[in-house]
Design an enzyme around this catalytic site. Structure first.
Site, PDB file in Angstrom:
ATOM      1  N   SER A 235       0.828  -1.198   0.000  1.00 11.42           N
ATOM      2  CA  SER A 235       0.000   0.000   0.000  1.00 11.42           C
ATOM      3  C   SER A 235       0.873   1.263   0.000  1.00 11.42           C
ATOM      4  O   SER A 235       1.669   1.451  -0.926  1.00 11.42           O
ATOM      5  CB  SER A 235      -0.945  -0.062   1.193  1.00 11.42           C
ATOM      6  OG  SER A 235      -1.958   0.898   1.098  1.00 11.42           O
ATOM      7  N   ASP A 461      -9.170  -3.742  -5.960  1.00 13.49           N
ATOM      8  CA  ASP A 461      -8.624  -3.118  -4.748  1.00 13.49           C
ATOM      9  C   ASP A 461      -9.319  -1.784  -4.507  1.00 13.49           C
ATOM     10  O   ASP A 461      -9.244  -0.871  -5.330  1.00 13.49           O
ATOM     11  CB  ASP A 461      -7.128  -2.905  -4.918  1.00 13.49           C
ATOM     12  CG  ASP A 461      -6.428  -2.459  -3.647  1.00 13.49           C
ATOM     13  OD1 ASP A 461      -7.064  -1.777  -2.822  1.00 13.49           O
ATOM     14  OD2 ASP A 461      -5.234  -2.774  -3.481  1.00 13.49           O
ATOM     15  N   HIS A 490      -7.463  -5.467  -0.759  1.00 10.93           N
ATOM     16  CA  HIS A 490      -6.322  -4.579  -0.567  1.00 10.93           C
ATOM     17  C   HIS A 490      -5.215  -5.370   0.111  1.00 10.93           C
ATOM     18  O   HIS A 490      -5.356  -5.765   1.277  1.00 10.93           O
ATOM     19  CB  HIS A 490      -6.730  -3.388   0.296  1.00 10.93           C
ATOM     20  CG  HIS A 490      -5.636  -2.394   0.486  1.00 10.93           C
ATOM     21  ND1 HIS A 490      -4.905  -1.876  -0.564  1.00 10.93           N
ATOM     22  CD2 HIS A 490      -5.133  -1.804   1.608  1.00 10.93           C
ATOM     23  CE1 HIS A 490      -4.019  -1.018  -0.100  1.00 10.93           C
ATOM     24  NE2 HIS A 490      -4.123  -0.959   1.211  1.00 10.93           N
TER      25      HIS A 490
END
Length: 526
Positions: A235, A461, A490
């Site tokens: 991320s 995502d 995610h």
């Protein structure tokens, strides 16, 4: 924000230890420092202004801080040790004030085939990573023996020198509310969060940001005695990896970026553009909830479940809902739903279903004791229990890229969104404290033109949306992209349970060779 608004849910899922709310980017020099003067450049190299940091001796010890330290206990049981790395607060003044960056390490056991150190970042920004080596080693399987797996709590995060603005919330992210009056309340709220940071952490704020975190990573590399490091970033950690590889181009080996942020879109408004992906994730969750109506009672069809969500939202817009000891209004309820949509699995789906059930009951005027996930999310959002998390996240995002300062910019965005999206656009397009922040001390990094990295992303995502991964793949022709199809997920590697994606990452970590072509992985049957 990893697009995250609160502590990352991957760690509770993968460790099955606790529940947390989820949610939430010219080639630069390594330092804005002048070299020390030398009497003869031809005969004597310039002095290293960071020599005392690069060559420091690390004191490795138990990671356990006390009997209630679950993270330290897990690290110790996995054979990890912990140390504090000293770094300068201000890299322009390396002889001045210092900070500590907390790290953990599990040494590799296959010294004959050692690949080096693998540094980790789990995202956020503001997420703690010190506790991650046991999880990552499990995901790596037999490849783990070849690496020293190193967790790093970035500056101002976790066990590192803290930054805490003493906020009444753990997150800088909220919904805009209803109408101009609701938005004006958010303007005042965001301004107050920024004011608190100036009051409580003003001396630290200029030294936050991704570029200084990358500089700290290079101090960690040197202190570990490594010429180069490998890196796994989830991320926001994907953006940190891009910045590090740009600032220190000769010091990266194998790089895996999972949940990829397009650096061209990285800003304090990182969730803008994620509305469609979150809407898709909400509809998929509604299908699941409808199939489990007998257990959850939210509706027998997708439309009926979505109507239940809208009933709770519209009720909260009229009068705040009483949920346990909390009051949930239309600034908070959309964030709760957004937080519940970062993971595509039955446990996360069930948590969100229980939360929506509780919110609907509150909308009906019934007394509600919130489910464990909802209680954790409300504590995070509506108290200062996790103030340090939100403070660190804001300091990084606001310190990296300037945000629009005029509230009317945000109001126009909200007006353009209209009433077609009453859940997500009010969150993704809302004002935040970065609008009231001092300008960043440095310009954002112009990320390097190419890197032979392995990129990983799910098509659905809802945080780091798939087009961002495609953009980085296009800009880095030497990279390869592992795509998890048809998943609203995610973070993939070691988290989702995709044998295809995990095998691709582990093969790369084992050999250093990228796949010949991009890899497409099916959504596993659950």
């Amino acid at each position: 924000m990893t697009g995250t608004t609160s502590p990352d849910r991957r760690r509770p899922r993968r460790r099955a230890a606790r529940t947390a709310a989820a949610v939430a980017l010219a080639l630069a020099g390594t330092l804005s420092l002048a070299a020390a003067p030398a009497s003869s450049a031809a005969t004597r190299p310039a002095a290293d202004p960071l020599a005392r940091y690069h060559h420091q001796h690390l004191r490795w010890q138990s990671c356990l801080l006390g009997p209630g330290d679950a993270t330290g206990k897990e690290l110790d049981q996995a054979g990890a040790q912990c140390a504090d790395v000293t770094v300068p607060l201000d890299y322009a003044r390396p002889d001045g004030r210092t900070l500590t960056v907390a790290i953990s390490r599990i040494r590799g056991t296959d010294t004959a085939h050692r690949a080096g150190a693998l540094l980790l970042n789990s995202g956020g920004p503001g997420g703690q990573t010190l506790g991650d080596p046991p999880f990552v080693r499990r995901a790596m399987r037999e490849v783990a023996a070849r690496y020293d797996v190193v967790g790093v709590d970035p500056r101002f995060v976790g066990r590192s020198t803290p930054l805490d603005c003493h906020w009444p919330t753990g997150s800088m992210i909220r919904g805009a509310g209803t109408g101009r009056a609701g938005f004006d309340r958010e303007v005042r709220f965001a301004a107050d969060l920024a004011r608190r940071c100036r009051a409580h952490a003003g001396d630290l704020l200029p030294h936050s940001g991704t570029r200084n975190t990358a500089r700290d990573m290079d101090i960690v590399r040197a202190a570990l005695g490594e010429r180069r490091i490998s890196y796994l970033g989830y991320s926001y950690g994907s953006y940190l990896g891009q910045v590090y590889a740009t600032m220190f181009p000769g010091r990266v080996d194998r790089v895996v970026l999972d949940g990829v942020i397009d650096p061209a879109r990285y800003s304090p408004r990182l969730l803008r553009g994620a509305e469609e992906a979150n809407g898709h994730a909400l509809r998929d969750w509604a299908d699941w909830a409808a199939a489990h109506h007998a257990a959850r009672g939210l509706g027998r069809t997708r439309d009926a479940v979505l109507a239940t969500v809208e009933t709770a939202r519209s009720a909260a817009a009229r009068t705040p809902l009483r949920v346990g000891g909390y009051r949930v209004d239309d600034h908070v309820l959309p964030v709760l739903v957004l937080n519940g949509l970062s993971q595509d699995n039955p446990t996360a789906y069930g948590d969100l279903a229980d939360a929506v059930r509780d919110l609907r009951r509150a909308a009906e005027g019934r007394a509600v004791t919130p489910s464990p996930w909802l209680a954790s999310a409300l504590e995070f959002t509506l108290t200062g229990h996790e103030s340090a998390y939100g403070s660190a996240q804001a300091s990084i995002l606001c310190g990296d890229v300037p945000a629009p300062r005029d509230p009317e910019t945000y109001w126009r965005d909200l007006r353009r969104a209209g009433n077609g999206d009453r859940l997500f656009a009010p969150v993704t397009k809302n004002i935040n404290p970065c609008a009231f922040w001092d300008p960043p001390r440095e310009r954002p990094t112009t990320v390097r033109a190419d890197l032979p990295a392995l990129l990983v992303n799910a098509t659905g995502d809802p945080r780091t949306v798939y087009p961002g991964a495609r953009a980085v793949r296009r800009d880095w022709p030497s990279s390869r992209l592992v795509t998890l199809r048809d998943a609203d997920q995610h973070a993939v590697y070691g988290v989702y349970g995709s044998p295809c994606a995990d095998a691709a990452v582990n093969a790369y970590l084992a050999t250093g060779r990228l796949p010949a072509t991009d890899v497409s992985c099916p959504r596993p049957t659950r």
